[in-house]
Design a protein around this motif. Structure first.
Motif, PDB file in Angstrom:
ATOM      1  N   LYS A  95       0.834  -1.207   0.000  1.00  0.00           N
ATOM      2  CA  LYS A  95       0.000   0.000   0.000  1.00  0.00           C
ATOM      3  C   LYS A  95       0.872   1.263   0.000  1.00  0.00           C
ATOM      4  CE  LYS A  95      -3.933  -2.134   2.279  1.00  0.00           C
ATOM      5  NZ  LYS A  95      -4.800  -2.165   3.466  1.00  0.00           N
ATOM      6  N   ILE A  96       1.956   1.232   0.753  1.00  0.00           N
ATOM      7  CA  ILE A  96       2.864   2.385   0.811  1.00  0.00           C
ATOM      8  C   ILE A  96       3.534   2.604  -0.541  1.00  0.00           C
ATOM      9  CG2 ILE A  96       4.990   3.259   1.842  1.00  0.00           C
ATOM     10  CD1 ILE A  96       4.130   1.861   4.450  1.00  0.00           C
ATOM     11  N   VAL A  97       3.976   1.516  -1.176  1.00  0.00           N
ATOM     12  CA  VAL A  97       4.614   1.617  -2.501  1.00  0.00           C
ATOM     13  C   VAL A  97       3.608   2.142  -3.527  1.00  0.00           C
ATOM     14  CG1 VAL A  97       5.605   0.256  -4.379  1.00  0.00           C
ATOM     15  CG2 VAL A  97       6.380  -0.115  -2.034  1.00  0.00           C
ATOM     16  N   ALA A  98       2.371   1.654  -3.476  1.00  0.00           N
ATOM     17  CA  ALA A  98       1.339   2.104  -4.417  1.00  0.00           C
ATOM     18  C   ALA A  98       1.037   3.587  -4.205  1.00  0.00           C
ATOM     19  CB  ALA A  98       0.083   1.276  -4.256  1.00  0.00           C
ATOM     20  N   ALA A  99       0.985   4.021  -2.958  1.00  0.00           N
ATOM     21  CA  ALA A  99       0.728   5.433  -2.666  1.00  0.00           C
ATOM     22  C   ALA A  99       1.883   6.303  -3.158  1.00  0.00           C
ATOM     23  CB  ALA A  99       0.506   5.626  -1.161  1.00  0.00           C
ATOM     24  N   GLN A 100       3.109   5.829  -2.977  1.00  0.00           N
ATOM     25  CA  GLN A 100       4.280   6.577  -3.449  1.00  0.00           C
ATOM     26  C   GLN A 100       4.279   6.683  -4.979  1.00  0.00           C
ATOM     27  OE1 GLN A 100       6.355   8.261  -1.524  1.00  0.00           O
ATOM     28  NE2 GLN A 100       7.424   9.009  -3.332  1.00  0.00           N
ATOM     29  N   GLU A 101       3.926   5.598  -5.649  1.00  0.00           N
ATOM     30  CA  GLU A 101       3.850   5.618  -7.121  1.00  0.00           C
ATOM     31  C   GLU A 101       2.783   6.605  -7.588  1.00  0.00           C
ATOM     32  OE1 GLU A 101       3.180   1.597  -8.361  1.00  0.00           O
ATOM     33  OE2 GLU A 101       5.284   1.027  -8.075  1.00  0.00           O
ATOM     34  N   LYS A 102       1.664   6.666  -6.887  1.00  0.00           N
ATOM     35  CA  LYS A 102       0.585   7.586  -7.250  1.00  0.00           C
ATOM     36  C   LYS A 102       1.063   9.037  -7.079  1.00  0.00           C
ATOM     37  CE  LYS A 102      -2.945   6.209  -8.284  1.00  0.00           C
ATOM     38  NZ  LYS A 102      -3.494   5.899  -9.610  1.00  0.00           N
ATOM     39  N   ILE A 103       1.806   9.315  -6.007  1.00  0.00           N
ATOM     40  CA  ILE A 103       2.353  10.657  -5.777  1.00  0.00           C
ATOM     41  C   ILE A 103       3.314  11.037  -6.902  1.00  0.00           C
ATOM     42  CG2 ILE A 103       3.874  12.008  -4.273  1.00  0.00           C
ATOM     43  CD1 ILE A 103       2.577  10.518  -1.897  1.00  0.00           C
ATOM     44  N   GLU A 104       4.158  10.107  -7.312  1.00  0.00           N
ATOM     45  CA  GLU A 104       5.101  10.356  -8.409  1.00  0.00           C
ATOM     46  C   GLU A 104       4.364  10.603  -9.721  1.00  0.00           C
ATOM     47  OE1 GLU A 104       7.790   7.033  -8.408  1.00  0.00           O
ATOM     48  OE2 GLU A 104       8.730   7.649  -6.519  1.00  0.00           O
ATOM     49  N   GLN A 105       3.279   9.861  -9.947  1.00  0.00           N
ATOM     50  CA  GLN A 105       2.491  10.057 -11.165  1.00  0.00           C
ATOM     51  C   GLN A 105       1.845  11.444 -11.169  1.00  0.00           C
ATOM     52  OE1 GLN A 105      -0.226   6.770 -10.906  1.00  0.00           O
ATOM     53  NE2 GLN A 105       1.190   5.313 -11.885  1.00  0.00           N
ATOM     54  N   ILE A 106       1.363  11.876 -10.035  1.00  0.00           N
ATOM     55  CA  ILE A 106       0.736  13.197  -9.928  1.00  0.00           C
ATOM     56  C   ILE A 106       1.782  14.297 -10.146  1.00  0.00           C
ATOM     57  CG2 ILE A 106      -0.380  14.797  -8.314  1.00  0.00           C
ATOM     58  CD1 ILE A 106      -1.850  12.328  -7.157  1.00  0.00           C
ATOM     59  N   GLU A 107       2.976  14.126  -9.574  1.00  0.00           N
ATOM     60  CA  GLU A 107       4.048  15.106  -9.779  1.00  0.00           C
ATOM     61  C   GLU A 107       4.447  15.189 -11.247  1.00  0.00           C
ATOM     62  OE1 GLU A 107       7.173  13.872  -7.150  1.00  0.00           O
ATOM     63  OE2 GLU A 107       6.192  14.704  -5.374  1.00  0.00           O
ATOM     64  N   TYR A 108       4.537  14.040 -11.909  1.00  0.00           N
ATOM     65  CA  TYR A 108       4.882  14.004 -13.336  1.00  0.00           C
ATOM     66  C   TYR A 108       3.804  14.724 -14.155  1.00  0.00           C
ATOM     67  CZ  TYR A 108       5.920  12.101 -17.981  1.00  0.00           C
ATOM     68  OH  TYR A 108       6.198  11.965 -19.311  1.00  0.00           O
ATOM     69  N   LEU A 109       2.543  14.465 -13.815  1.00  0.00           N
ATOM     70  CA  LEU A 109       1.437  15.132 -14.510  1.00  0.00           C
ATOM     71  C   LEU A 109       1.505  16.647 -14.298  1.00  0.00           C
ATOM     72  CD1 LEU A 109      -1.187  14.999 -16.149  1.00  0.00           C
ATOM     73  CD2 LEU A 109      -2.404  14.667 -13.992  1.00  0.00           C
ATOM     74  N   ASP A 110       1.811  17.076 -13.090  1.00  0.00           N
ATOM     75  CA  ASP A 110       1.933  18.511 -12.809  1.00  0.00           C
ATOM     76  C   ASP A 110       3.064  19.146 -13.621  1.00  0.00           C
ATOM     77  OD1 ASP A 110      -0.193  18.414 -11.064  1.00  0.00           O
ATOM     78  OD2 ASP A 110       1.056  18.297  -9.252  1.00  0.00           O
ATOM     79  N   GLN A 111       4.182  18.431 -13.759  1.00  0.00           N
ATOM     80  CA  GLN A 111       5.298  18.939 -14.568  1.00  0.00           C
ATOM     81  C   GLN A 111       4.886  19.084 -16.032  1.00  0.00           C
ATOM     82  OE1 GLN A 111       8.445  16.123 -13.948  1.00  0.00           O
ATOM     83  NE2 GLN A 111       8.934  16.885 -11.892  1.00  0.00           N
TER      84      GLN A 111
END
Length: 136
Positions: A95-111
């Motif tokens: 769950k922690i890894v999945a949440a971290q991946e989701k945060i990275e995806q959101i940051e990439y989308l923001d960039q």
């Protein structure tokens, strides 16, 4: 002596009128010269704009290609952010890894969205330049 004063008094307004007429003629010819110089400057600006329009149009095409590629990347990134994986579960570490991946995806989308905004500003500036350059 009084005769000279009378003649000077009579001739003075005539000389003033002649001086005004001469001044008007000089001003008129000066304004024609100024108009010719302004027309020459406009012609030089037209040549400058025409020479730079090719570069501007090429830059506009480049930004439009980049924008199309970026829109595709944004669409993919948005899909990844919106997608919820139902099989994430089990251990807490998953769950922690999945949440971290989701945060990275959101940051990439923001960039990507920030880059898209920058491209849109550049395209708007080019469009404004082209509109101003083609106005007469």
């Amino acid at each position: 002596m009084e005769c000279w004063i009378q003649w000077a008094t009579l001739v003075s307004p005539i000389i003033s009128v002649v001086a005004i007429i001469v001044a008007l003629c000089v001003a008129r010819s000066s304004s024609k010269d100024a108009q010719k110089q302004i027309a020459a400057i406009h012609n030089l600006l037209d040549v400058f704009v025409a020479a730079n329009n090719l570069d501007i149009v090429e830059a506009q095409r480049k930004y439009q290609r980049q924008l199309a590629e970026l829109d595709s990347q944004i669409e993919d990134a948005q899909f990844d952010v919106d997608t919820v994986y139902p099989f994430v579960g089990g251990s807490r570490i998953d769950k922690i890894v999945a949440a971290q991946e989701k945060i990275e995806q959101i940051e990439y989308l923001d960039q990507l969205l920030a880059k898209r905004k920058e491209l849109m500003v550049n395209l708007a500036l080019i469009d404004d330049y082209i509109k101003k350059a083609t106005k007469k």
